[in-house]
Design an enzyme around this catalytic site. Sequence first.
Site, mmCIF file in Angstrom:
data_model
loop_
_atom_site.group_PDB
_atom_site.id
_atom_site.type_symbol
_atom_site.label_atom_id
_atom_site.label_comp_id
_atom_site.label_asym_id
_atom_site.label_seq_id
_atom_site.Cartn_x
_atom_site.Cartn_y
_atom_site.Cartn_z
ATOM 1 N N ASP A 37 -26.138 16.377 -13.027
ATOM 2 C CA ASP A 37 -25.764 16.933 -11.719
ATOM 3 C C ASP A 37 -25.531 18.438 -11.828
ATOM 4 O OD1 ASP A 37 -23.344 16.522 -13.097
ATOM 5 O OD2 ASP A 37 -22.268 15.738 -11.348
ATOM 6 N N GLY A 124 -14.206 6.354 -16.779
ATOM 7 C CA GLY A 124 -15.514 6.883 -16.387
ATOM 8 C C GLY A 124 -15.974 6.398 -15.027
ATOM 9 N N SER A 126 -14.493 7.546 -12.196
ATOM 10 C CA SER A 126 -14.113 8.606 -11.251
ATOM 11 C C SER A 126 -12.809 8.369 -10.508
ATOM 12 C CB SER A 126 -15.216 8.835 -10.214
ATOM 13 O OG SER A 126 -16.355 9.273 -10.830
ATOM 14 N N GLU A 160 -11.498 20.315 -8.939
ATOM 15 C CA GLU A 160 -11.643 20.027 -10.382
ATOM 16 C C GLU A 160 -11.969 21.313 -11.142
ATOM 17 O OE1 GLU A 160 -11.207 17.223 -11.985
ATOM 18 O OE2 GLU A 160 -11.273 15.686 -10.411
ATOM 19 N N ASP A 172 -19.608 12.809 -8.506
ATOM 20 C CA ASP A 172 -18.540 11.828 -8.282
ATOM 21 C C ASP A 172 -17.934 11.980 -6.893
ATOM 22 O OD1 ASP A 172 -19.124 11.522 -10.906
ATOM 23 O OD2 ASP A 172 -17.203 12.240 -11.675
#
Length: 402
Positions: A37, A124, A126, A160, A172
């Site tokens: 991504d 993992g 999210s 983030e 995510d």
Amino acid sequence: MDTNELRNGYKRAFPNGGEPRFFYAPGRVNLIGEHIDYNGGYVFPCALTLGTYAAIAKRDDNIMRLFSANIKPLITVSTDNLEYNPEHRWANNPKAVTKLLMDMGHTLGGFDLYVWGNLPSNAGLSSSASINVLVAFALNTIYETGLDPIEIALLCQRAENEYLGVNCGIMDQFASAMGKKNHAILLNCNTLKYQYVPLELGDYRLILANTNKPRALIDSKYNERRAECEYALEILKKATDIQNLCEIDFEKFTEHSKKAFGEDTIKEGMTSASLSAEAIAFNRACHAISENDRVKTAVQALSKGDISTFGKLMTASHNSLRDFYEVTGAELDALVQAASDFKEMIGSRMTGAGFGGCTVSIVHKDKIEDFIKKVGQQYTKSSGLVADFYVAEVDDGAREIY
Ligand code: GLA
């Protein structure tokens, strides 16, 4: 969890709180397209029925009372002081989102927030994106800040990157905000153009397996991978004018890499044990660019109902993440190996950032119990850990619930 249970939890945490509204934001599983991504590639995630719930009410002052039923105790802060504080743990997420909304010029007051989640944390799937999207969606609704779901996803990615110190991509947050029941999202992370693809697996189901490996230092390893990709891009630019690794396919990459990396580095990348920074960058690019090709082929196969090819590409994706990207580790490899030894399984791979966390496998619906038993036993034998299994159900994205 239904709204009555949420209301009761909220009332216990905030006996004098205002009348709450209720929200949900899902976690996600990525089916294929890992670690690309942030390289402008295609990803193929879907939102889960596992996620985070909130009961929230405005306050008349600027106090934020933040209570998680999973991670107590109550954290109280003011909108005047939203600096990161390691002691606040999960509560830094709602603080980050609130701060970014205020920095954008939105007027927010205080609020009482009660959250409860059923995503395994640090697995993992999210959980962090799910909390951020949940809070952003809830504040956007109760304070009428007017963002659409994609703007919410972008805000949460910035939370983030700029506040929580993780240099993650958009996958995510996008999946959590934009998920669609029984569909996966084919997302072009360069343009944010997306398409919902029906997840028609016939007699097969998605099974998640959590390695339960205690994960450490993931954020710094994640940021390191991202920096290695930036270095690979810088080197490739010597041979071709691109802005993202995933702008070229593997054929073009092979064509350009001789000039950009040099034959010695390429040979080293494929053979040597202790690698130069250039050879590491070459390997990371090999993964990213081939993974992007795999996503396109896999989605075409799925659209034609060819889940066998889709499954094979999932396993190929895992192998590339293991050999070229080095983010799997012994536990994820052991789980995928155990799954691959099971006859009625047609594809298995790690999902998310890696270094522990979960795998996702496609398994025949009549063999799920058998799969859980055999794969669980074999995994415990090879790793000494006990895996948890979930049958994944694919849900809509963040929403208010009534
Ligand atoms: C984490 C990040 C995502 C993505 C994946 C790997 O989940 O948050 O942006 O990079 O890892 O595909």
